[in-house]
Design an enzyme around this catalytic site. Structure first.
Site, PDB file in Angstrom:
ATOM      1  N   GLU A  73      58.882  37.749  35.942  1.00  6.78           N
ATOM      2  CA  GLU A  73      58.525  37.073  37.185  1.00  6.78           C
ATOM      3  C   GLU A  73      58.954  35.615  37.228  1.00  6.78           C
ATOM      4  OE1 GLU A  73      54.485  37.665  38.331  1.00  6.78           O
ATOM      5  OE2 GLU A  73      54.673  39.845  38.371  1.00  6.78           O
ATOM      6  N   GLU A 127      38.848  48.060  36.328  1.00  9.35           N
ATOM      7  CA  GLU A 127      39.952  47.194  35.919  1.00  9.35           C
ATOM      8  C   GLU A 127      39.483  46.045  35.037  1.00  9.35           C
ATOM      9  OE1 GLU A 127      43.526  44.401  37.799  1.00  9.35           O
ATOM     10  OE2 GLU A 127      42.083  45.383  39.126  1.00  9.35           O
ATOM     11  N   ALA A 141      51.751  38.029  36.362  1.00  6.52           N
ATOM     12  CA  ALA A 141      50.796  39.042  35.908  1.00  6.52           C
ATOM     13  C   ALA A 141      51.381  40.423  36.155  1.00  6.52           C
ATOM     14  CB  ALA A 141      49.465  38.885  36.640  1.00  6.52           C
ATOM     15  N   ARG A 146      50.278  39.880  49.456  1.00  2.68           N
ATOM     16  CA  ARG A 146      49.360  40.950  49.075  1.00  2.68           C
ATOM     17  C   ARG A 146      48.849  41.613  50.341  1.00  2.68           C
ATOM     18  NH1 ARG A 146      50.327  42.377  43.912  1.00  2.68           N
ATOM     19  NH2 ARG A 146      50.139  40.606  42.463  1.00  2.68           N
ATOM     20  N   GLU A 163      58.034  41.679  45.476  1.00  2.00           N
ATOM     21  CA  GLU A 163      58.658  40.693  44.595  1.00  2.00           C
ATOM     22  C   GLU A 163      59.991  40.180  45.134  1.00  2.00           C
ATOM     23  OE1 GLU A 163      58.793  42.592  40.806  1.00  2.00           O
ATOM     24  OE2 GLU A 163      56.703  42.097  40.334  1.00  2.00           O
ATOM     25  N   PRO A 165      33.703  44.616  38.982  1.00  2.00           N
ATOM     26  CA  PRO A 165      33.056  45.694  38.234  1.00  2.00           C
ATOM     27  C   PRO A 165      32.179  46.622  39.055  1.00  2.00           C
ATOM     28  CG  PRO A 165      32.014  43.582  37.757  1.00  2.00           C
ATOM     29  CD  PRO A 165      33.252  43.283  38.545  1.00  2.00           C
ATOM     30  N   GLY A 166      31.899  46.278  40.296  1.00  2.00           N
ATOM     31  CA  GLY A 166      31.140  47.185  41.139  1.00  2.00           C
ATOM     32  C   GLY A 166      31.998  48.252  41.796  1.00  2.00           C
ATOM     33  N   LEU A 185      50.599  45.044  35.356  1.00  2.00           N
ATOM     34  CA  LEU A 185      49.764  46.145  34.901  1.00  2.00           C
ATOM     35  C   LEU A 185      50.015  46.472  33.432  1.00  2.00           C
ATOM     36  CD1 LEU A 185      50.310  48.548  37.940  1.00  2.00           C
ATOM     37  CD2 LEU A 185      48.285  47.138  37.495  1.00  2.00           C
ATOM     38  N   ARG A 201      28.058  57.186  42.424  1.00  2.00           N
ATOM     39  CA  ARG A 201      28.889  55.983  42.470  1.00  2.00           C
ATOM     40  C   ARG A 201      30.359  56.382  42.611  1.00  2.00           C
ATOM     41  NH1 ARG A 201      24.839  54.321  43.574  1.00  2.00           N
ATOM     42  NH2 ARG A 201      23.573  52.626  42.680  1.00  2.00           N
TER      43      ARG A 201
END
Length: 225
Positions: free
Chosen positions: A118, A141, A97, A85, A166, A136-137, A99, A58
């Site tokens: 922000e 994160e 949002a 993005r 930004e 999740p695959g 990190l 994986r």
């Protein structure tokens, strides 16, 4: 069909309320190779042994995790940013949002910092809205989304510099009801926006009484390999 509630059309067991929880589990890792290191993520290739004794390979991304904020004003409008993005070639409507990449920073403090950076806002009422694995695959994160209310303006934190995408980002408001409709119509696709908006709509029905406190445990972060 009989009246037995344990019997279903699919023949699958019906879980009780107390069983509705993701289970921490780790299959043995036989080998790990770092394939690439980026500014935020690292790609690894792992050989994993399954419970049946097979070996599978994986590849996935290591990620520091993130926090997001659904900031709701007194008129039930949500504070959003519009940000480009590049991987998806879209300018997305997103909640503030960021990190979890500041060493030893409390998750709530990180969310409060992102809201100030922000949107130049602070809030007096914070709750945990929802936790999620974004994909999740393909990545480890994990994200915690907070609900912030009783908003008031603040200055950006000292030392914060607006840069990159930004520089082209702006702050907007959207009525919660309109956002729910936009999510269900597929017009708003950012995962934090989708999960946060729908969770806010559900939580609103009992006056947010069912939400966890802002300092609620986040077991996923404690079990990271």
């Amino acid at each position: 069909m009989s009246g037995d509630p344990s019997e279903t059309v699919l023949g699958a067991p019906v879980l009780g309320a107390g069983e509705l929880a993701d289970q921490p589990l780790s299959w043995p890792v036989l080998r790990r190779e770092v394939m690439a290191r980026g500014r935020i993520t690292t790609m690894v290739d792992e050989q994993v042994r399954t419970p049946e004794g097979d070996t599978i390979t994986r590849q996935y991304l290591l990620h520091p995790g993130a926090v997001g904020v659904i900031a709701l004003d007194e008129q039930e409008r949500v504070v959003l940013v519009r940000q480009y993005r590049h991987p998806v070639r879209h300018r997305l409507l997103e909640p503030p949002a960021g990190l979890l990449d500041v060493a030893e920073e409390d998750w709530l403090v990180g969310a409060q910092r992102e809201l100030a950076e922000e949107a130049e806002l602070a809030a007096r009422d914070w709750r945990v809205l929802v936790d999620q694995f974004v994909s999740p695959g393909s990545t480890e994160e994990s994200v915690r989304i907070y609900l912030a209310r009783d908003l008031h303006p603040v200055d950006r934190p000292d030392g914060f510099v607006v840069e990159g995408e930004e520089l082209d980002m702006d702050v907007v408001l959207a009525p919660l009801a309109d956002l729910v409709a936009a999510v269900l119509a597929g017009r708003v696709q950012n995962p934090l926006a989708v999960a946060g908006v729908l969770a806010t709509e559900v939580a609103r029905r009992d006056g947010f009484a069912s939400l966890r406190p802002a300092d609620a445990p986040w077991p996923v972060r404690d079990s990271r390999p």
